[in-house]
Design a protein around this motif. Sequence first.
Motif, mmCIF file in Angstrom:
data_model
loop_
_atom_site.group_PDB
_atom_site.id
_atom_site.type_symbol
_atom_site.label_atom_id
_atom_site.label_comp_id
_atom_site.label_asym_id
_atom_site.label_seq_id
_atom_site.Cartn_x
_atom_site.Cartn_y
_atom_site.Cartn_z
ATOM 1 N N GLU A 17 0.821 -1.207 0.000
ATOM 2 C CA GLU A 17 0.000 0.000 0.000
ATOM 3 C C GLU A 17 0.857 1.259 0.000
ATOM 4 N N LEU A 18 1.992 1.217 0.700
ATOM 5 C CA LEU A 18 2.886 2.374 0.673
ATOM 6 C C LEU A 18 3.467 2.569 -0.728
ATOM 7 N N ARG A 19 3.769 1.467 -1.393
ATOM 8 C CA ARG A 19 4.285 1.583 -2.759
ATOM 9 C C ARG A 19 3.220 2.168 -3.690
ATOM 10 N N LYS A 20 1.968 1.732 -3.537
ATOM 11 C CA LYS A 20 0.889 2.270 -4.360
ATOM 12 C C LYS A 20 0.754 3.781 -4.169
ATOM 13 N N LEU A 21 0.797 4.217 -2.912
ATOM 14 C CA LEU A 21 0.671 5.646 -2.642
ATOM 15 C C LEU A 21 1.837 6.420 -3.249
ATOM 16 N N ARG A 22 3.048 5.860 -3.136
ATOM 17 C CA ARG A 22 4.214 6.542 -3.690
ATOM 18 C C ARG A 22 4.115 6.650 -5.209
ATOM 19 N N GLU A 23 3.743 5.547 -5.858
ATOM 20 C CA GLU A 23 3.660 5.556 -7.314
ATOM 21 C C GLU A 23 2.561 6.495 -7.802
ATOM 22 N N GLN A 24 1.442 6.551 -7.062
ATOM 23 C CA GLN A 24 0.371 7.468 -7.441
ATOM 24 C C GLN A 24 0.804 8.927 -7.317
ATOM 25 N N VAL A 58 5.296 6.285 8.603
ATOM 26 C CA VAL A 58 4.180 6.018 7.697
ATOM 27 C C VAL A 58 3.398 7.301 7.452
ATOM 28 N N ARG A 59 3.140 8.049 8.510
ATOM 29 C CA ARG A 59 2.381 9.298 8.375
ATOM 30 C C ARG A 59 3.177 10.345 7.578
ATOM 31 N N THR A 60 4.479 10.366 7.785
ATOM 32 C CA THR A 60 5.312 11.295 7.023
ATOM 33 C C THR A 60 5.240 10.995 5.531
ATOM 34 N N LEU A 61 5.366 9.716 5.189
ATOM 35 C CA LEU A 61 5.300 9.343 3.778
ATOM 36 C C LEU A 61 3.920 9.637 3.200
ATOM 37 N N ALA A 62 2.881 9.244 3.925
ATOM 38 C CA ALA A 62 1.520 9.438 3.414
ATOM 39 C C ALA A 62 1.222 10.919 3.189
ATOM 40 N N PHE A 63 1.673 11.771 4.106
ATOM 41 C CA PHE A 63 1.458 13.220 3.954
ATOM 42 C C PHE A 63 2.151 13.735 2.698
ATOM 43 N N ASN A 64 3.401 13.331 2.507
ATOM 44 C CA ASN A 64 4.158 13.815 1.356
ATOM 45 C C ASN A 64 3.712 13.168 0.052
#
Length: 283
Positions: A17-24, A58-64
């Motif tokens: 899921e983190l990879r999906k968010l990053r790629e999006q 996780v929150r830092t990555l999701a925010f960015n």
Amino acid sequence: MPPRSTPTARQQRLGHELRKLREQSGMSAQQAAALLGVDRTRIPHIEAGRFGISPERVRTLAFNYGCPDAGLIDLLAAMTQERERGWWEQHRGLLPPALLDIAELEFHASALDTAVTTHIPGLLQTEEHARAVFDTAAPPLPGPDLEARLALRLRRQEVLDGARPVRYEAVIHEAALRMQFGGPAVARAQLEHILDRSERENVEVRVIPFSAGGFPGAGQSFTYVSAPVAQLDTVQLDSSHGSILLDTDLQLRRYRGLLERLRGLALPQPASRDLIRALALEL
């Protein structure tokens, strides 16, 4: 800390899921690593579940990454907890990891919907029925392995009646109800157990009768595991080679649609209970 050699399905899903968010977001792994102040090779390991990550990161990555879904972010942060917190970990090394992944999925589910055609769902099996099923394994299970599988299956059933009982719906084909694992007495007790369980507010059991004829997905057994956020739903398939987990958007839509079609073929719960009761009286 060395990378995990065997990340759990939950740890892999977090990374996925983190990879999906990053790629999006269009961000590269190198850019994500810079946000966390880590080596660029760290991000692929995190996204594969081989390295853990803190809730704060996780929150830092999701925010960015620009993720707007606060509920999803909260759940991803909660998924960072280490495996030692789950009761199923006492079985690690004794049983295949895929069996423990199922227990972990069920434990964190908000709802479970299962459809089976040739066997009774594990969450509804009596100890005697489950033992009889394991006795038919080919090749035969060693005694300690059988007992460990039996203990895990029975402990999994706590999701239906523990402190946080999950909503559970089972669509069962009549063929599965007529299978006499362990003989007539065990089969009768199993049917009576299903009737008893179906009286609980959080449990619904519906039967597809032989009279329904052919239907899509015949011969396939699966469980749709709902998460508090739909994006984290999972489909668990039973196969002769073990459990298979599916979680792409297309796969989830397909099995949600299949569930609806099977529900349309199944009898209402009162009529299903009448059929189960009639089958028990035949034994």
